[in-house]
Every structure is written in structure tokens, then in C-alpha cells.
Design a protein around this motif. Structure first.
Motif, mmCIF file in Angstrom:
data_model
loop_
_atom_site.group_PDB
_atom_site.id
_atom_site.type_symbol
_atom_site.label_atom_id
_atom_site.label_comp_id
_atom_site.label_asym_id
_atom_site.label_seq_id
_atom_site.Cartn_x
_atom_site.Cartn_y
_atom_site.Cartn_z
ATOM 1 N N HIS A 94 2.653 1.646 -3.375
ATOM 2 C CA HIS A 94 1.691 2.092 -4.377
ATOM 3 C C HIS A 94 1.339 3.567 -4.192
ATOM 4 N N TYR A 95 1.021 3.936 -2.961
ATOM 5 C CA TYR A 95 0.643 5.331 -2.693
ATOM 6 C C TYR A 95 1.746 6.281 -3.147
ATOM 7 N N GLY A 140 -3.819 1.578 -3.335
ATOM 8 C CA GLY A 140 -3.188 0.534 -2.548
ATOM 9 C C GLY A 140 -3.542 -0.855 -3.034
ATOM 10 N N TRP A 170 -5.495 10.374 -9.504
ATOM 11 C CA TRP A 170 -4.168 10.904 -9.177
ATOM 12 C C TRP A 170 -3.640 11.786 -10.285
ATOM 13 N N LEU A 212 0.442 8.529 1.231
ATOM 14 C CA LEU A 212 -0.650 8.774 0.278
ATOM 15 C C LEU A 212 -0.484 10.085 -0.483
ATOM 16 N N GLU A 240 0.835 -1.202 0.000
ATOM 17 C CA GLU A 240 0.000 0.000 0.000
ATOM 18 C C GLU A 240 0.872 1.255 0.000
ATOM 19 N N ASP A 241 1.895 1.279 0.866
ATOM 20 C CA ASP A 241 2.768 2.454 0.934
ATOM 21 C C ASP A 241 3.520 2.672 -0.372
ATOM 22 N N ASP A 279 -2.449 9.565 5.819
ATOM 23 C CA ASP A 279 -1.321 8.665 5.577
ATOM 24 C C ASP A 279 -0.240 9.410 4.783
#
Lengths: 448, 448
Positions: free
Chosen positions: B259-260, B266, B284, B418, B256-257, B415
């Protein structure tokens, strides 16, 4: 009867409790909690640790990050150091020795060890630290294959201290060849006269001592393993890897990939020194500078065009920037997918087609918006068309590059996380400037 | 006696071995290996699974990724599905139900469950999936606190099937309040008449059912735990979390991190559909487009200057690009440091000072190189001075921003992984253009 101690209670216990109460309570205190107190600097570490046994101090050093282990040990006078070292396991000692930068100090510590430990440590240090041999522990319990449940239980009670951290027992013949594994649950659920050969699992999943640590993690993951035995070429058990070591490696590997993708060294620490940071980052910045010069030279080729339509200089960072974003998205997904083993021969072509599709589709959407905006700002529909087409082309190339670069690097045995970003953003910058300024030069008469 | 089966042997076993040999061998085959065969599409999955028991099929479904579990189950006729479902644990059933997108199908599957399972699943689905309650299993073994080692051993032999996957036993009073934990090793190393109360660990580290899964992972990591009990507000044990679940969560959080930070959702999968990819990435890209317009508008302010010294357009992407790289480096280190809990009150100021130092020092090095290069290309030392100063300023601001943005986002409970990248690169673009073109405008007479 009581709950887990909080840090205030623990501090009080360590500093003020009578000796007998301290030792009674400490049986249930995790060394990580005492280490936490030391890190929080609530009290002088010497004072905190003064009343603990050598074994307890060894356990705390065990929990410490590799680069700080030796600092902890150095709190104690030389004779006590020797006693603490005696309580440490050989793999911990190998880590400790490996973490000491000063060769003389490392040598002095080796001299404090028993002959047996020194040999074990020498053996462990000879393995590549990124392999199974480099992360394994050498404390494990073996049972000969002619035992019964009863004789095994008796043996376990004799060596109760060693059983403390054991999850599996390893059944071997007299030459240490691994014949099977035995879980404590197999023992507790079998009648006493059962031969060990009947309750053990003879199909042992073992790991060769030279296996790369990433492959080891993948096995833990796939089989939800808690412990895996490590064997040499003769199928003799030489060590075990436990799941907590596997978790540490997994976290390290994730950190390394994240760092690489952001252009810093895998091992750079948040609270490292200025010198370490510069060593980690300057090389990357210099590589990036070369690629920046390359992209900039493409702009230089079209200086004449820009001189005639200065608005192009305002729009061009949008074309390259959005291409960079789209390329980074694809690259991120592919790099992580490769690391997790989710990209394989079977789906490669489909994934590539999908990434190209994403590039074309997002390129159309972003292209139209950018085209309209630049046509309005420039008061010229041809400028809009040039911008939109360049945007579409660059984003399509970007997602394709975001796929191709990590896949090719992987084939060349280069870590895709390490170098993909530089290639992808160079491509999107060079291509972006080239498409946009090239098209503008082609249609220059219509832009004036 | 034999080694781990390879995939060819396993395929042969499943398709061609006589029934008795099949069942004997399967005792030592990990379900993940059979699942692998299905994924590799070596044979029709229906045929591969046809001779397995419901329990074995349930174990294989257990190993499958959440989104594909239901596909596997659907291979079987309705009556067999019901039998398979009967063999699955309630937490697995909850995952399975949660993964079915069609509400009618989910309802139909619920109807196939026993009353008890249906209630357990309902309870589990009520927990937030990102908390301890959402990842815990509800199969665990409790022992009343008035037992002895002998009566416990007898009890374990009676329920041997359930013990299969147990590492710890949980000691409770008659109202299910958790009083202590008991490891199998405590039992096998104690004499038979010992009361359980004397061998159990009364200082239980337990996890509240609503604890965030990231905190749960941190506990596994800190204490090298293999299993943690989950309790409700009354300290009654309601579930357990095992280390393999913790590893899964750790890998998911890392993905997830990563990807963000690369600007994708994520949960986007490498081999997902085009539609899923667009849903993950277009938002995005649109956010980035806004920031690109912002940066571009700064260039627009200085169009007149560029019109007079067109070389500026060639040099300006170097200033913004290198600032972006330096900012991304700092941000990457800080975001990961926050995720690992390595950045805290004690070192915050020192780390910030270090990042600023890195910005100034790398800014000087890169600034001098860029200054010399542009002075040579432009044949004008003042141009070099302007470029070098802008580079130095932008890189210093970049590393400071790379620190400040994730720290502030964390304080705002966003986050950091993110959203940090968007803010940092916007800042380095806007500031880079502003410093460089602003200084150039200031010294314009000397540049002509």
C-alpha cells in the motif's frame, strides 16, 4: 540451564570447545544460528563445520537458501557428501537437485543417493514446484487405525528420532488411505486403553497434491493450521506441508507481487548479478518504452497547439502525473485486495462505485488547485478552466481504470500484479494528454 | 468417519440437524467455516448461531476480522454477550475492546467481564499493538521444574481442555521465571519416571515483551518456530505468540508495504467507505502535487526553447517516464530487500555498484532506441544525440536514486516503503526535464 547462545559464544563453542561439551551444547543450538555464522563470514565455513556430525550438517544445509545449498555441500569431500546426503529428507534433496544448474553435477549427486531416496526425489521433482506436491515434505508418521493410545505411545518411543519434527500423526488403513489425524495432545490427554479411532479427528482437512501453493497458504491462514496432509487422487497420504513452509511461500508470493508491481522479475535478488538484473528489467523497460511512444504520439497530434501556447507544455506533465498517481493508488488497493481474496462478487459493484467516487472527489480537489495555479501563471482564467476540467476527467478515468485493469487481468488468468501498472499508467498518460491538449485546442482562440 | 464438510452440508447441519447430531458433528467443524457461511450471507447469522454454545460462538468471533468482531457479538442479548465474553481469551478480548470506536460501548463491555479478565485486558491494552506484547496471547501452560514425565502427564489429563491449543509447555520455577520449554513430543517419547528437568530444552529462545513485531516475525522465520514465549524484564513468562499470529502479522506487514509503495494508507480496505479512502489518499496526492509543480517549474525554465522547437514537448515525457520506470525498479528491489533483511553492510557497496551498472547499461539500450526514433521523427541527428544523452543520464541517475533514497530513509528511521516513491519519481522528473531541455538549449542552434 542457560539462555539462548549469542553468536560469539557459539563461534567459540564450534571452534574451541572440547568434543563432549560441543555435542552436549549443540543439542540445543538451532542450525539457523550456525548458518548465520557462516553468512557473517566470521570464520572459514570448513573449520566451523568440521566437527559437526553429518546429520547436523544436513540440518544446516536444510536452512540455507535454495540457490546456496549446493555451495555448502561442495565444501566437503565426495565421501562425506554422500554421508550428508543420506541424512537429508527427500524434499530437501529434491530442492537441492533442482537448484543445481549443471546437469552433470546434478546427475553425480543423484548417484550419491540411496535407491529409495533417488526414487522419492524423482517423484517429487515430477510435481509442479508451485503446487502442494512441490512444497510438501515426505517424512511423516502414520499409525494404523486399529491401535490404542498405549500401543501408539510405545510405537512413538521406538521411533523417537522421527517424532522430533512431528506435530500430527496420520491414521491410515492398511492401504495408506487417510482416515484421520491425531495430535500429540489427543494422546497425552487420553487414557491408555482408548482406541485410536476414538481420539482421532476423522474430519481431516487435506490438500490435493496438485493444489496451487497460493490456495494452500489461504487454507493455512483460514484454519490457523500448523500442518496439512497432502493426498493423491485415491485419498492416500503422500506428504505433509508444515506452517514454516507455508510462511516461506507467503513471503515469496508477497515479494513476487511487490516486484511485479515495481516492474522487476519476481525472483530478482537484491544482491544478484548485473546480468540477472538486466534480464529481469530490460524487457519491462522495453514494454514501457512502447507505451511511452504511444503517449508521446498523442502529444505529437497537438504540436500546433503547443507551438501557439507554449505554457501548455509546462502544465501537461502535472495532468498526466497526477492521473498516474491516482490510478496507481486504486490499482494498488485492488491488486492487493484480489491477492488477499477481499474483492468478491458481493462487493465488486460497491467497490467500483467507491473508486469512481474517489476519482471524482480527488479530481475536484486537485483540479481546483491546479486550475487556480495555472490561471494565475498564465494570467488567463480559461486556461485555468481547461486545466481543471482535464485534471478532473483524467483522475476520474484513472481510478476507474485502476479498478478495471486488475479485475479484467484476473478474469483472463493473468496475475494482476504482473501487468496492471503498465496498462494503468499508459491509460492515464494517453488520456491525460488527450483531455488537456484536446480541450486546449477546442478553446484555443480564448487561450491566445 | 467422513471428510471435511462442505458449506452446503454445514449450513444444513446448523439449521436443521437434531441437537445431538449437531453437537457431535460440530466437534470437528472449524469455526472459520461457520464464519465463512455468515460472510456468504447464506442465512440470517442469528439463526445460524442460535443453537451453538457460548464457547463455540466465542471461537467464531475469535476468527472474525478485528473491525467486525463487535458486530458479531452485538447480535446477542446483553446476558448472552456476558456469557460469550466469559469464554473468550484475554488477548481476544483486548482486540475486541480495542476495535470498539464508541467509548461508552467499550466501557459497557468491560463491565461485562470478570474481574480477572478486566485486569488482564487492561494490562494487554497497555502494550504497544505493534510489539510482542501487543500480539501475544496470555493463555499458556506452565509446569513447575520439579515434576516428572508421569506427574506432568497426569496434570495434562486433568487440564485437558486447556491443552487443546497448546504446542509447548513452559517450565518455570515457583517465581514464574522461565527455565525451559517442553514439547509434547518430549513427553510422549520419554519414560514415565524421567524428571522434567532432564527432558526440557533449557536453552529457551524467548522474546522480550517490547520487541517490535517485525523482529518477532523474523525470528519465527529464521527458526521455523511454531510458538515463542514472551518474557518481561525479569525473565518471567507473560505470554506466548503462535505461528498463526505471526502469519497474520506477516501478511499485514506485506500489505502495508505494498500500500505504501502505491501511495495509499497501510490500513485502507478494498471495501472501505468513500470517506476512509479520501482520508487515505488525498494527503498523498497533495504531496505528489507539490512535486509535480516542482517538476513543471523546471519545464517552465525552458519555455523559450520549447517555443522554438515544439517537438521537444512531444519527446520530453519519454525521457522522464522511462527514468521513472528505471528508478521505480531499483527502488522496489531495494525496499523489499531492506524489509527482508537481505541488504546489509557486507553487500551494500556491491549492490549500489550493480544498480549504477544497470542504470548505465539500460540507459544505453533505451537511449540508442530513443535517439534513433527522435532523430528520424525530427529529421535531425543532433536531436537524436540530445535525446539519447538525456535518456542515458536520467536512467543512470534514476537507478542510483532508487538505491540511495530507501537506504537513507532507513537510516533516518523512516519506513522506506512509505516515502521512497515520491522522492524517486520527483528526482527522475526534475532531472529528466533538466537534462533533456538543458541539453536542447545548449545545442539549440543545431536544432533549429
Amino acid at each position: 540451564m542457560g539462555k539462548h547462545l549469542d553468536s560469539g559464544e557459539l563461534l567459540d563453542l564450534l571452534l574451541h570447545a572440547p568434543d563432549d561439551l560441543l555435542q552436549e551444547k549443540l543439542e540445543y543450538v538451532h542450525p539457523a544460528d550456525i548458518l548465520q555464522l557462516i553468512h557473517d563470514e566470521e570464520a572459514d565455513p570448513r573449520e566451523l563445520l568440521s566437527r559437526l556430525s553429518e546429520e547436523q550438517i544436513a540440518d544446516i544445509i536444510d536452512e540455507e537458501e535454495e540457490e546456496d545449498k549446493y555451495e555448502l555441500l561442495k565444501l566437503f569431500p565426495s565421501i562425506r557428501q554422500e554421508q550428508i546426503v543420506d541424512e537429508m529428507s527427500s524434499d530437501e534433496l529434491a530442492d537441492l537437485i533442482g537448484s543445481i544448474e549443471n546437469e552433470g553435477e546434478a546427475k553425480a549427486l543423484l548417484d550419491k543417493m540411496s535407491q529409495e531416496n533417488r526414487e522419492d526425489v524423482g517423484q517429487l521433482l515430477s510435481y509442479d514446484p508451485d503446487t502442494a506436491g512441490g512444497i510438501m515434505a515426505t517424512e511423516f508418521i502414520t499409525i494404523y487405525d486399529n491401535k490404542t493410545v498405549q500401543s501408539t505411545l510405545k510405537y512413538l518411543r521406538e521411533i523417537a528420532d522421527e517424532v522430533e519434527n512431528a506435530y500430527s500423526l496420520y491414521v491410515t488403513d492398511r492401504q495408506d488411505h487417510l482416515r484421520g489425524t491425531l495430535d500429540l495432545k489427543d494422546i497425552v490427554t487420553s487414557s491408555l486403553e482408548t482406541p485410536i479411532m476414538e481420539v482421532m479427528n476423522p474430519h481431516v482437512l487435506s490438500v490435493p497434491v496438485e493444489m496451487d501453493q497460493e490456495e494452500v497458504i489461504a487454507l493455512f491462514d483460514k484454519y490457523s493450521a500448523v500442518e496439512l496432509p497432502v493426498v493423491n487422487g485415491d485419498n492416500q497420504i503422500v506428504g505433509i506441508i508444515t506452517v514454516d513452509d507455508a510462511m516461506d511461500v507467503m513471503r515469496e508470493e508477497a515479494t513476487e507481487d511487490i516486484h511485479y508491481m515495481g516492474g522487476v522479475a519476481g525472483e530478482e535478488k537484491v544482491d544478484g548479478s548485473l546480468g540477472e538484473s538486466l534480464k529481469s528489467r530490460l524487457p519491462w523497460l522495453l514494454v514501457n518504452l512502447l507505451t511511452a511512444f504511444l503517449a508521446s504520439s498523442v502529444v505529437g497530434l497537438f504540436q500546433e497547439t503547443i507551438g501557439k501556447v507554449v505554457l501548455l507544455a509546462t502544465i501537461m506533465p502535472i495532468v498526466t502525473g497526477m492521473g498516474g498517481n491516482a490510478g496507481t493508488q486504486s490499482m494498488t488497493l485492488i491488486v492487493r485486495g484480489i491477492a488477499l481474496g477481499e474483492l468478491d462478487r458481493d462487493n465488486a459493484l460497491r467497490v467500483f462505485a467507491k473508486e469512481c467516487g474517489v476519482g471524482v472527489f480527488t479530481g475536484l480537489v486537485i483540479g481546483v488547485i491546479v486550475a487556480v495555479a495555472s490561471a494565475l501563471v498564465g494570467g488567463n482564467p480559461v486556461l485555468g478552466l481547461v486545466t481543471g476540467c482535464a485534471m478532473l476527467l483524467n483522475m476520474a478515468v484513472a481510478t476507474a481504470t485502476g479498478y478495471v485493469v486488475p479485475v479484467v487481468l484476473k478474469k483472463l488468468h493473468v496475475d494482476p500484479a504482473l501487468a496492471s501498472a503498465v496498462f494503468v499508467t499508459t491509460a492515464t498518460d494517453v488520456m491525460g494528454f488527450f483531455f488537456f491538449l484536446g480541450l486546449a485546442t477546442l478553446f484555443l482562440p480564448l487561450l491566445l
